[in-house]
Write a protein that holds these residues in place. Structure first.
Motif, PDB file in Angstrom:
ATOM      1  N   THR A 134      -4.903   3.291  -4.599  1.00  0.00           N
ATOM      2  CA  THR A 134      -3.369   3.787  -4.916  1.00  0.00           C
ATOM      3  C   THR A 134      -3.393   4.682  -6.268  1.00  0.00           C
ATOM      4  N   GLU A 178       2.577   8.774  -6.811  1.00  0.00           N
ATOM      5  CA  GLU A 178       3.127  10.274  -6.497  1.00  0.00           C
ATOM      6  C   GLU A 178       4.087  10.755  -7.290  1.00  0.00           C
ATOM      7  N   HIS A 206     -13.195   7.081  -2.628  1.00  0.00           N
ATOM      8  CA  HIS A 206     -12.148   7.366  -3.339  1.00  0.00           C
ATOM      9  C   HIS A 206     -12.627   7.455  -4.868  1.00  0.00           C
ATOM     10  N   THR A 258      -3.882   8.147  -8.062  1.00  0.00           N
ATOM     11  CA  THR A 258      -4.092   9.438  -7.836  1.00  0.00           C
ATOM     12  C   THR A 258      -4.558  10.267  -8.838  1.00  0.00           C
ATOM     13  N   LYS A 304       1.273   3.778  -3.262  1.00  0.00           N
ATOM     14  CA  LYS A 304       1.063   5.056  -3.185  1.00  0.00           C
ATOM     15  C   LYS A 304       2.208   6.255  -3.442  1.00  0.00           C
ATOM     16  N   TYR A 305       3.391   5.647  -3.157  1.00  0.00           N
ATOM     17  CA  TYR A 305       4.587   6.370  -3.587  1.00  0.00           C
ATOM     18  C   TYR A 305       4.889   6.523  -4.856  1.00  0.00           C
ATOM     19  N   GLU A 352       0.678  -1.253  -0.116  1.00  0.00           N
ATOM     20  CA  GLU A 352       0.105   0.096  -0.152  1.00  0.00           C
ATOM     21  C   GLU A 352       0.854   1.161   0.087  1.00  0.00           C
TER      22      GLU A 352
END
Length: 519
Positions: free
Chosen positions: A232, A147, A274, A234, A143-144, A139
């Motif tokens: 995850t 980004e 989300h 974005t 997410k990283y 997770e």
């Protein structure tokens, strides 16, 4: 692993800067993408993996972002063959394992290497990861990665499409209509099985390669999605997200927050929220469709009424029946019943999908269909795609054809002369063309009360309903086409459903206006 605190990308960078040190990628998987994102200038490297099936293949089959022009460094090798050729002082081992990185580390130490780095630990510095909590790690990783990818430039003509992991549904119809108007768009399709066929001009992205999937999403100008976006992902302000849903203009069962709250599925609730917050435009098919979606997602954003794009095929069927029969090896002269029962949940072990085929006498079914409608009949059996791989086709009777793996269910509806289901919202689409639909639901009370509450009272549906094989036989025998058409028309008028075969064109034109800045 006595030097966990030294496991940082900065230390790896310093290690690689020493003259003559060459990275050895230990583990040919999507994790390798992290290395090449941080070190895009690397020209020479080795790749090894413990999986014999990968040996001899190229790393870019399992990861992406590799800029090396030298094919020899891309080839995946066996550590037992590669390790002996390496200088222990000058080789830097980069371990990409997620579950067995400790074993890989120990094997590298045993082989005498001094410079060893582990991607999992470099990414997190989290002691829970070292204890094996991969769920938390992934997770954080995804997410990283999202980004990082969100810093990449968006490709202005790129459209990413997800339609439940296969090539079909509303997305297929909309894209086909869009490309008839403008062929300059670049289409990327997210698939569960990378072996699935696509038009040659389209790019595939396997959803199992999560990092590549994220990258394709983050660099697309337009996203078309038929389910909830993964948490995850974005969505960037410059992107345009069209939510199409994965049903037609009316759906029977609860969904979204109503469904997730009913079963107390907390992750589903988070994903639903989300997705709702990311939607720019919702394509809807009817008054009922828009009202139920807004309630189920708590959605207050923009919507565009287009109809059911994937159902357009039911209004222009020339040549389709022959093409499908040829593809499936079926006799075009036969008549076909499509039986598509929905899955059931194993509630004792959480909401786990399980196969369900009903207690059905197929010989009786074929006999009564032949007597009522004439001709030679076959049954096409389609289980829910999520559990279809559990069904063995060779265990089915000769008159039953397992079409679960056939990607486009709308084409099967075109081929079918009669459709039968229980609670699947697929039931409404053949009715757009007034094809006979029968509901066989021997467990209706149990299903509705325990498995999935309904949006429409079951007895208000315009289709004949049977709870036993005896009753099913009688309903088919007494089927009246004129009364059926009246009931179907009345039902669709009540719920604001008006299909005309041009929904995909309306959706495509709306997308083009929005992409050109006319929001």
């Amino acid at each position: 692993m006595h030097y966990i605190n030294q496991q940082t990308w900065e230390n790896l960078d310093q290690s690689l800067k020493n003259d003559g040190r060459v990275p050895v990628i230990f583990g040919a998987n999507v994790m390798a993408a992290l290395f090449f994102m941080r070190f895009p200038g690397v020209k020479e490297f080795y790749v090894i993996d413990n999986d014999k099936k990968k040996h001899g293949h190229c790393l870019d089959e399992y990861a992406f972002g590799i800029n090396s022009s030298s094919e020899i460094y891309k080839k995946i090798g066996n550590k037992n063959e590669v390790f002996p050729r390496l200088n222990r002082d000058n080789a830097v081992i980069v371990i990409n394992g997620t579950k067995r990185y400790k074993e890989m580390y120990e094997a590298s130490v045993k082989a005498g290497f001094k410079h060893i780095y582990i991607t999992v630990i470099m990414e997190t510095h989290d002691a829970t990861i070292v204890r094996g909590n991969e769920e938390d790690y992934f997770e954080a990783l995804y997410k990283y990665f999202a980004e990082e990818c969100a810093k990449l430039p968006i490709e202005d003509k790129k459209i990413l499409v997800y339609t439940e992991g296969y090539y079909g549904d509303h997305g297929k119809a909309i894209i086909n209509a869009l490309l008839k108007l403008d062929q300059s768009y670049n289409i990327t399709w997210a698939l569960k099985d990378s072996k699935d066929s696509l038009p040659k001009a389209y790019k595939k992205v396997p959803i199992s390669n999560t990092l590549q999937y994220i990258k394709e999403f983050e660099t697309a100008r337009v996203v078309i999605y038929s389910s909830e976006l993964p948490i995850t992902f974005t969505k960037r302000p410059e992107q345009i997200y069209f939510q199409t849903t994965h049903w037609s203009s009316v759906t029977l069962k609860t969904f979204g927050l109503d469904f997730y709250k009913f079963h107390n599925l907390k992750y589903g609730i988070l994903r639903c929220i989300h997705d709702r917050d990311a939607i720019d435009y919702l394509f809807t098919g009817s008054d009922f469709d828009e009202r139920t979606f807004r309630k189920a997602f708590g959605y207050a954003g923009k919507s565009i009424r287009v109809g059911s794009p994937r159902s357009d095929i039911l209004f222009d069927t020339v040549g389709i029946r022959e093409r499908i029969c040829k593809k499936l090896g079926l006799n075009v002269e036969n008549k076909y019943l499509l039986y598509a029962p929905t899955f059931r949940a194993n509630l004792e072990n959480g909401y786990i999908q399980k196969a369900y085929g009903g207690i059905l006498d197929y010989d009786m079914l074929i006999d009564v269909l032949s007597k009522k409608f004439g001709g030679t009949w076959k049954v096409m059996l389609r289980f829910h795609p999520d559990i279809g791989n559990k069904i063995q086709s060779d265990s089915l009777p000769d008159n039953i054809i397992n079409v679960t793996d056939y990607p486009d269910v709308q084409e099967l509806i075109v081929l079918s002369d009669v459709v039968m289901t229980d609670y699947s919202s697929l039931m409404f689409e053949p009715a757009y063309a007034y094809k006979p639909v029968f509901l066989y639901a021997p467990d209706r009370n149990d299903y509705i009360n325990r498995d999935r509450p309904l949006l429409i009272p079951y007895d208000e549906l315009p289709f004949p309903i049977a709870v036993s094989t005896k009753e099913l036989r009688c309903l088919i025998q007494n089927f009246d086409e004129k009364d059926y058409k009246v009931a179907v028309s009345k039902f669709f008028n009540k719920h604001g459903v008006h299909e005309d075969g041009h929904a995909s064109e309306r959706a495509a034109r709306a997308m083009m206006r929005i992409m050109r800045g006319k929001r």
